[in-house]
Design a protein around this motif. Structure first.
Motif, PDB file in Angstrom:
ATOM      1  N   GLY A  10       0.840  -1.151  -0.136  1.00  0.00           N
ATOM      2  CA  GLY A  10       0.096  -0.031   0.080  1.00  0.00           C
ATOM      3  C   GLY A  10       1.009   1.319  -0.141  1.00  0.00           C
ATOM      4  N   GLN A  11       0.353   2.469  -0.133  1.00  0.00           N
ATOM      5  CA  GLN A  11       0.728   3.574  -0.224  1.00  0.00           C
ATOM      6  C   GLN A  11       0.952   4.010   1.276  1.00  0.00           C
ATOM      7  OE1 GLN A  11      -1.079   6.047  -2.965  1.00  0.00           O
ATOM      8  NE2 GLN A  11      -0.005   5.532  -4.791  1.00  0.00           N
ATOM      9  N   ALA A  12       1.815   5.047   1.418  1.00  0.00           N
ATOM     10  CA  ALA A  12       1.932   5.512   2.713  1.00  0.00           C
ATOM     11  C   ALA A  12       1.012   6.679   2.882  1.00  0.00           C
ATOM     12  CB  ALA A  12       3.333   6.160   3.032  1.00  0.00           C
ATOM     13  N   GLY A  13       0.381   6.913   4.170  1.00  0.00           N
ATOM     14  CA  GLY A  13      -0.425   8.023   4.270  1.00  0.00           C
ATOM     15  C   GLY A  13       0.177   9.471   4.101  1.00  0.00           C
ATOM     16  N   PRO A  14      -0.553  10.321   4.341  1.00  0.00           N
ATOM     17  CA  PRO A  14      -0.144  11.841   4.345  1.00  0.00           C
ATOM     18  C   PRO A  14       0.973  12.096   5.368  1.00  0.00           C
ATOM     19  CG  PRO A  14      -2.458  11.968   4.925  1.00  0.00           C
ATOM     20  CD  PRO A  14      -2.153  10.368   4.524  1.00  0.00           C
ATOM     21  N   SER A  15       1.781  12.818   5.198  1.00  0.00           N
ATOM     22  CA  SER A  15       2.734  13.252   6.267  1.00  0.00           C
ATOM     23  C   SER A  15       2.099  14.163   7.081  1.00  0.00           C
ATOM     24  CB  SER A  15       3.940  13.818   5.485  1.00  0.00           C
ATOM     25  OG  SER A  15       3.994  15.004   4.989  1.00  0.00           O
ATOM     26  N   THR A  16       2.865  14.454   8.260  1.00  0.00           N
ATOM     27  CA  THR A  16       2.331  15.315   9.287  1.00  0.00           C
ATOM     28  C   THR A  16       2.155  16.641   8.892  1.00  0.00           C
ATOM     29  OG1 THR A  16       3.612  13.916  10.971  1.00  0.00           O
ATOM     30  CG2 THR A  16       2.841  16.239  11.471  1.00  0.00           C
ATOM     31  N   PHE A  17       3.088  17.206   7.894  1.00  0.00           N
ATOM     32  CA  PHE A  17       3.172  18.561   7.243  1.00  0.00           C
ATOM     33  C   PHE A  17       1.874  18.487   6.355  1.00  0.00           C
ATOM     34  CE2 PHE A  17       4.432  21.639   4.067  1.00  0.00           C
ATOM     35  CZ  PHE A  17       4.620  22.826   4.799  1.00  0.00           C
ATOM     36  N   LYS A  21      -1.223  21.152   6.869  1.00  0.00           N
ATOM     37  CA  LYS A  21      -1.616  22.329   5.400  1.00  0.00           C
ATOM     38  C   LYS A  21      -3.153  22.237   5.396  1.00  0.00           C
ATOM     39  CE  LYS A  21       1.154  20.867   2.405  1.00  0.00           C
ATOM     40  NZ  LYS A  21       1.528  21.034   0.936  1.00  0.00           N
ATOM     41  N   MET A  22      -3.534  20.837   5.351  1.00  0.00           N
ATOM     42  CA  MET A  22      -4.905  20.467   5.135  1.00  0.00           C
ATOM     43  C   MET A  22      -5.734  21.128   6.220  1.00  0.00           C
ATOM     44  SD  MET A  22      -6.994  16.866   4.321  1.00  0.00           S
ATOM     45  CE  MET A  22      -6.067  16.635   3.154  1.00  0.00           C
ATOM     46  N   GLY A  23      -5.341  20.774   7.366  1.00  0.00           N
ATOM     47  CA  GLY A  23      -6.149  21.318   8.653  1.00  0.00           C
ATOM     48  C   GLY A  23      -5.829  23.035   8.714  1.00  0.00           C
ATOM     49  N   GLY A  24      -4.880  23.754   8.514  1.00  0.00           N
ATOM     50  CA  GLY A  24      -4.977  25.133   8.225  1.00  0.00           C
ATOM     51  C   GLY A  24      -5.960  25.560   7.286  1.00  0.00           C
ATOM     52  N   MET A  25      -6.033  25.083   6.176  1.00  0.00           N
ATOM     53  CA  MET A  25      -6.597  25.502   4.933  1.00  0.00           C
ATOM     54  C   MET A  25      -8.229  25.205   5.311  1.00  0.00           C
ATOM     55  SD  MET A  25      -4.693  24.121   1.561  1.00  0.00           S
ATOM     56  CE  MET A  25      -6.143  24.138   0.493  1.00  0.00           C
ATOM     57  N   MET A  26      -8.525  24.269   5.939  1.00  0.00           N
ATOM     58  CA  MET A  26      -9.875  23.920   6.226  1.00  0.00           C
ATOM     59  C   MET A  26     -10.480  24.866   7.438  1.00  0.00           C
ATOM     60  SD  MET A  26     -10.137  19.758   6.266  1.00  0.00           S
ATOM     61  CE  MET A  26     -11.684  19.449   7.101  1.00  0.00           C
ATOM     62  N   GLY A  27      -9.402  25.178   8.454  1.00  0.00           N
ATOM     63  CA  GLY A  27      -9.900  26.153   9.278  1.00  0.00           C
ATOM     64  C   GLY A  27     -10.015  27.433   8.816  1.00  0.00           C
TER      65      GLY A  27
END
Length: 70
Positions: A10-17, A21-27
């Motif tokens: 399988g592929q690795a999941g998203p990194s912490t960074f 980034k995704m949390g900052g954009m959503m917030g």
């Protein structure tokens, strides 16, 4: 039969960074929307003040977006 290793095939999941980034954009997006609603409500109730309508609404939106996006 032994269990399969967790990282096989399988592929690795998203990194912490990437998650940050995704949390900052959503917030930030949620903050902009809340700032628009709150700012528009206050402008309707109390008037735009000396800065004018667009600048006042923009200040509400940027302030709320920065708060939620941080």
């Amino acid at each position: 039969m032994p269990p399969m290793p967790s990282n096989a095939g399988g592929q690795a999941g998203p990194s912490t960074f990437d998650k940050l980034k995704m949390g900052g954009m959503m917030g930030g997006s949620v903050g902009l929307i809340i700032g628009f609603i709150f700012g528009a409500t206050n402008i309707i109730r109390f008037g735009p003040g000396p800065n004018g309508m667009l600048r006042t609404l923009g200040q509400y939106m940027v302030g709320s977006g920065a708060t939620f996006g941080y």
